[in-house]
Design a protein around this motif. Sequence first.
Motif, mmCIF file in Angstrom:
data_model
loop_
_atom_site.group_PDB
_atom_site.id
_atom_site.type_symbol
_atom_site.label_atom_id
_atom_site.label_comp_id
_atom_site.label_asym_id
_atom_site.label_seq_id
_atom_site.Cartn_x
_atom_site.Cartn_y
_atom_site.Cartn_z
ATOM 1 N N ARG A 18 16.810 35.032 9.754
ATOM 2 C CA ARG A 18 15.435 34.567 9.608
ATOM 3 C C ARG A 18 15.327 33.326 8.737
ATOM 4 N NH1 ARG A 18 11.142 38.401 9.779
ATOM 5 N NH2 ARG A 18 11.678 40.168 11.063
ATOM 6 N N SER A 43 12.681 42.863 -9.816
ATOM 7 C CA SER A 43 13.631 43.429 -8.872
ATOM 8 C C SER A 43 13.776 42.465 -7.691
ATOM 9 C CB SER A 43 13.115 44.787 -8.400
ATOM 10 O OG SER A 43 13.858 45.223 -7.305
ATOM 11 N N GLY A 44 15.013 42.114 -7.344
ATOM 12 C CA GLY A 44 15.239 41.171 -6.258
ATOM 13 C C GLY A 44 15.219 39.717 -6.689
ATOM 14 N N SER A 48 21.687 40.480 -10.048
ATOM 15 C CA SER A 48 23.002 40.970 -9.623
ATOM 16 C C SER A 48 23.788 39.876 -8.916
ATOM 17 C CB SER A 48 22.859 42.172 -8.690
ATOM 18 O OG SER A 48 22.215 43.236 -9.336
ATOM 19 N N GLN A 97 25.700 48.133 -10.846
ATOM 20 C CA GLN A 97 24.480 48.920 -10.888
ATOM 21 C C GLN A 97 24.718 50.321 -10.314
ATOM 22 O OE1 GLN A 97 21.579 46.442 -9.111
ATOM 23 N NE2 GLN A 97 19.838 47.610 -9.832
ATOM 24 N N ASP A 98 25.428 50.386 -9.214
ATOM 25 C CA ASP A 98 25.721 51.661 -8.582
ATOM 26 C C ASP A 98 27.189 51.979 -8.847
ATOM 27 O OD1 ASP A 98 26.120 53.810 -6.882
ATOM 28 O OD2 ASP A 98 24.663 53.058 -5.436
ATOM 29 N N MET A 100 29.199 53.911 -7.715
ATOM 30 C CA MET A 100 30.062 54.159 -6.571
ATOM 31 C C MET A 100 30.621 52.862 -5.972
ATOM 32 S SD MET A 100 30.558 57.218 -6.749
ATOM 33 C CE MET A 100 31.563 57.574 -5.300
ATOM 34 N N HIS A 213 16.457 46.584 -17.007
ATOM 35 C CA HIS A 213 15.006 46.557 -16.881
ATOM 36 C C HIS A 213 14.360 47.090 -18.126
ATOM 37 C CE1 HIS A 213 14.904 45.314 -12.867
ATOM 38 N NE2 HIS A 213 15.687 46.280 -12.475
ATOM 39 N N PHE A 274 2.277 40.714 -5.133
ATOM 40 C CA PHE A 274 3.672 40.949 -4.835
ATOM 41 C C PHE A 274 4.477 39.678 -5.046
ATOM 42 C CE2 PHE A 274 1.553 44.110 -2.178
ATOM 43 C CZ PHE A 274 2.223 45.236 -2.616
ATOM 44 N N PRO B 111 20.700 55.672 -4.706
ATOM 45 C CA PRO B 111 20.197 55.517 -3.338
ATOM 46 C C PRO B 111 21.304 55.220 -2.337
ATOM 47 C CG PRO B 111 19.313 53.790 -4.798
ATOM 48 C CD PRO B 111 20.090 54.727 -5.643
ATOM 49 N N MET B 112 22.339 54.492 -2.767
ATOM 50 C CA MET B 112 23.400 54.122 -1.821
ATOM 51 C C MET B 112 24.099 55.335 -1.242
ATOM 52 S SD MET B 112 23.736 51.326 -0.632
ATOM 53 C CE MET B 112 25.101 50.287 -0.157
ATOM 54 N N SER B 113 24.185 56.404 -2.027
ATOM 55 C CA SER B 113 24.953 57.542 -1.525
ATOM 56 C C SER B 113 24.137 58.352 -0.521
ATOM 57 C CB SER B 113 25.417 58.417 -2.692
ATOM 58 O OG SER B 113 24.305 58.857 -3.430
ATOM 59 N N ARG B 120 18.882 50.716 10.127
ATOM 60 C CA ARG B 120 17.913 49.771 9.607
ATOM 61 C C ARG B 120 16.841 50.522 8.827
ATOM 62 N NH1 ARG B 120 18.428 44.931 12.553
ATOM 63 N NH2 ARG B 120 19.847 45.247 14.292
ATOM 64 N N GLU B 149 4.596 48.813 2.236
ATOM 65 C CA GLU B 149 3.694 48.028 1.408
ATOM 66 C C GLU B 149 3.296 48.781 0.144
ATOM 67 O OE1 GLU B 149 -0.653 46.032 1.449
ATOM 68 O OE2 GLU B 149 0.143 46.678 3.388
ATOM 69 N N ASP B 154 8.345 44.104 1.211
ATOM 70 C CA ASP B 154 7.781 43.211 2.202
ATOM 71 C C ASP B 154 8.090 43.741 3.614
ATOM 72 O OD1 ASP B 154 6.976 40.011 1.921
ATOM 73 O OD2 ASP B 154 7.686 40.639 3.901
ATOM 74 N N SER B 156 8.593 42.267 6.213
ATOM 75 C CA SER B 156 9.597 41.477 6.933
ATOM 76 C C SER B 156 11.008 42.022 6.693
ATOM 77 C CB SER B 156 9.533 40.013 6.482
ATOM 78 O OG SER B 156 9.972 39.893 5.146
ATOM 79 N N TYR B 157 11.138 42.995 5.775
ATOM 80 C CA TYR B 157 12.448 43.567 5.463
ATOM 81 C C TYR B 157 12.850 44.706 6.396
ATOM 82 C CZ TYR B 157 12.446 41.367 0.784
ATOM 83 O OH TYR B 157 12.456 40.504 -0.256
ATOM 84 N N ASP B 159 13.799 45.310 9.324
ATOM 85 C CA ASP B 159 14.940 45.324 10.228
ATOM 86 C C ASP B 159 16.268 45.081 9.530
ATOM 87 O OD1 ASP B 159 13.545 45.878 12.681
ATOM 88 O OD2 ASP B 159 12.610 43.904 12.415
ATOM 89 N N SER B 166 18.492 44.531 -2.940
ATOM 90 C CA SER B 166 18.849 44.683 -4.345
ATOM 91 C C SER B 166 18.707 46.153 -4.714
ATOM 92 C CB SER B 166 17.931 43.827 -5.206
ATOM 93 O OG SER B 166 16.666 44.425 -5.335
ATOM 94 N N GLY B 167 19.225 46.507 -5.887
ATOM 95 C CA GLY B 167 19.209 47.898 -6.319
ATOM 96 C C GLY B 167 17.810 48.501 -6.320
ATOM 97 N N GLY B 168 16.865 47.761 -6.877
ATOM 98 C CA GLY B 168 15.505 48.282 -6.975
ATOM 99 C C GLY B 168 14.828 48.374 -5.616
ATOM 100 N N GLN B 169 15.167 47.471 -4.720
ATOM 101 C CA GLN B 169 14.601 47.517 -3.369
ATOM 102 C C GLN B 169 15.092 48.766 -2.648
ATOM 103 O OE1 GLN B 169 16.035 43.639 -2.239
ATOM 104 N NE2 GLN B 169 14.106 42.612 -2.714
ATOM 105 N N ARG B 170 16.382 49.098 -2.848
ATOM 106 C CA ARG B 170 16.927 50.305 -2.219
ATOM 107 C C ARG B 170 16.242 51.549 -2.752
ATOM 108 N NH1 ARG B 170 22.728 48.834 -3.677
ATOM 109 N NH2 ARG B 170 22.928 47.083 -2.273
ATOM 110 N N ARG B 172 13.296 51.802 -3.705
ATOM 111 C CA ARG B 172 11.973 51.914 -3.097
ATOM 112 C C ARG B 172 12.053 52.383 -1.649
ATOM 113 N NH1 ARG B 172 9.677 46.291 -4.596
ATOM 114 N NH2 ARG B 172 11.782 45.866 -5.368
#
Lengths: 323, 345
Positions: A18, A43-44, A48, A97-98, A100, A213, A274, B111-113, B120, B149, B154, B156-157, B159, B166-170, B172
Amino acid sequence: MTPVLEVKNLSTHFMTRRGILKAVDDVSFTVGEREIVGLVGESGSGKSITGFSILGLVDPPGRVVAGQILFNGDDLLKMPPAAMRTIRGKRIAMIFQDPMMTLNPVLSVGTQMIETVQAHDSVSRAEARQRSRDALGLVGIPSPEERLDSYPHQFSGGMRQRVAIAIALLHRPDLIIADEPTTALDVTIQSQILFEIKRLAGEFGMALIWISHDLGVVAALADRIMVMYAGRVVEAGQVDGVLTEPRHPYTSGLLSAVPAAVPRGEPLRPIPGFAPSPLSRPSGCAFRDRCARATEICATEPMLEIAAGREFRCFHPHVGRAA
Amino acid sequence: MSMPLIEAVDVSRRFSRKLDYAEKIANLFGAGLEEKTVHAVDEVNLAVYPGEVVGLVGESGCGKSTLGRVMAGIMPASGGEVRWQGKPLISLQGAEKRNMRLSAQMIFQDPMSTLNPRKRVIDLIGEAPKVHGIAKGRQMRDYVASLAERVGLDASYLDRYPHQFSGGQRQRIGIARALAVKPKLLVCDESVAALDVSIQAQILNLFMDLKREFGLTYLFISHDLGVVKHICDRVVVMYLGRVVESATPDELFGNPKHPYTQALIRELPTVADRRRTFTPIKGEIPSPLHPPTGCHFHPRCPKAFDRCRIERPVLKENAAGHVSACHRNDLAANETTNATAEPAI
Ligand SMILES: Nc1ncnc2c1ncn2[C@@H]1O[C@H](COP(=O)(O)OP(=O)(O)OP(=O)(O)O)[C@@H](O)[C@H]1O
Ligand SMILES: Nc1ncnc2c1ncn2[C@@H]1O[C@H](COP(=O)(O)OP(=O)(O)OP(=O)(O)O)[C@@H](O)[C@H]1O
Ligand code: SF4
Ligand code: SF4
Ligand SMILES: [Mg+2]
Ligand SMILES: [Mg+2]
């Protein structure tokens, strides 16, 4: 005194379907010997990825597209892969951060630690085991000798994180990049680890970049603080100054969002709106749509201002104590 | 009082490591090796009432996630039982069981585990609501987008794959996924730990709104005492597999009774407090492989006395709704009845 790390105009982008995602965008900073730098931010915002860029761990479609990363004077971006591997793990370590991401689920913790020791130092297995056990003890893992034989899934979340910290300490590196290493830990163990880390940093001359954080942790631990928003450092300076008299509206917004800022049970005060999608950031100041102080001029790019050890990017900074 | 939504009754959870072949052979030759058992959760009683937010805090490794998993019905208890609206979980059948499974959702610590890396975001969040007919076909994308939301992701994420976040996005994504099936109970395991304070504030406000709007009930596991103090109606403190104290936040933070709770509160770092030294609790963190006798906290407790090494303290009420498990409670009670001037240390 030459700084341990000097990052100059670093940009790391992801070439996505995109469009170009500017995860890190023209970031510059230095870390002095024994210095502890706290890195906070949205965040984001690229914290990292800044760490990954320093260690050469950005995978395609991501790429460092510009800048220099000088480690004890040598540019890591120009370093051949073999030399980079030696530096990574031995001279610079990262705590992810993780946990694993560091730990292999199918190997016992002891095996992983012993291999890490022997990867850079030619010592006997017995000595490597001894060092591994000591490192586990240092981060407060009880019965470290027995725990060496455990597998990662047999530890609690916080214990896994402590194992990852122990692995980073094995070679007593010059620089540790710690990515939210204590978020999963309770305050007593957190304070024990912070205590040990501070002691080690002083004793062995380790410098630290501490991504977190938790403004309370950064306040207690760091010498200097950097605040990132949308791929950029928007404010940096001594911890005391930045947290008591933030200049940038994003920094003051963060400080008002902590639970302690409102009475118990009342709605908290997040920064309104946001963060812009990193694929379509507005021109000018990226914080513009959420900023109460924004004016027309904010549609143009605010330059980095440097005054009295403080840096910030804002046309209308707070002056004096922020509300 | 009404019936608890969920209740743990004398719940224990043990993990044993079986002996491997080499060790069994060694035993044939008289090595005397034993199976190692971790008492992750040790006879815990905990009732959570509809619409209540119960905070669960305690040292790393003390059994919070394990108790959360057992109560969410993801992991069986080794002793005692969990009751959902008064009925033992193991007795639930068919539709009732499926219902409970949906109504109790857990948001996981790493969250990763738990996020399938090959799916997606749209499917990670939308799959369960699709299976359970909560949103279908065309509406699906809108439904997932509205959830995204609310947790500040966002649209747009949708897909993208988990590793692109990022860690915090995961984290969420995990929250949106749990909310997607319209649960009654959320077990939140360090669910806001990886979020910056602004997004954390947004998510906590969302949790409080859902509680007000739909009477959502929470078991909120967190080491962040500032957050716990802010949103919880009751706080439960665990130490090495056991509940040692439980009270309202005002009581617990204003008048902590158990020496471990007192230490926790003392170590709380705040932005205002630019303290450069840390004073960790003395003594080695005990191993759940060999828990100390009597009161589990005794090797590190500054107030321990002889009885603490021998006898397990039970939970006793200190004040209305405030219980703690410490032998000092008895001393304090005696002292007040004897009206001695000496305060309990
Ligand atoms: N592999 C990837 N592909 C595409 N985009 C990515 C990838 N990895 C990270 N990003 C994006 O880069 C940006 C910066 O990510 P980064 O992980 O550095 O954030 P962060 O500041 O560490 O956030 P957090 O506090 O949530 O961990 C984010 O918008 C993220 O979505
Ligand atoms: N699958 C497992 N096999 C063996 N031991 C386990 C397993 N899961 C947890 N344990 C052990 O049970 C104890 C409690 O773990 P748990 O994950 O519940 O702790 P926690 O309170 O959530 O800690 P943290 O705050 O670090 O996440 C720990 O000693 C851990 O090593
Ligand atoms: S430059 Fe303008 S929009 Fe950006 S933070 Fe400063 S006042 Fe706000
Ligand atoms: S029972 Fe004894 S050891 Fe345990 S917390 Fe109370 S005083 Fe300390
Ligand atoms: Mg990150
Ligand atoms: Mg846990």
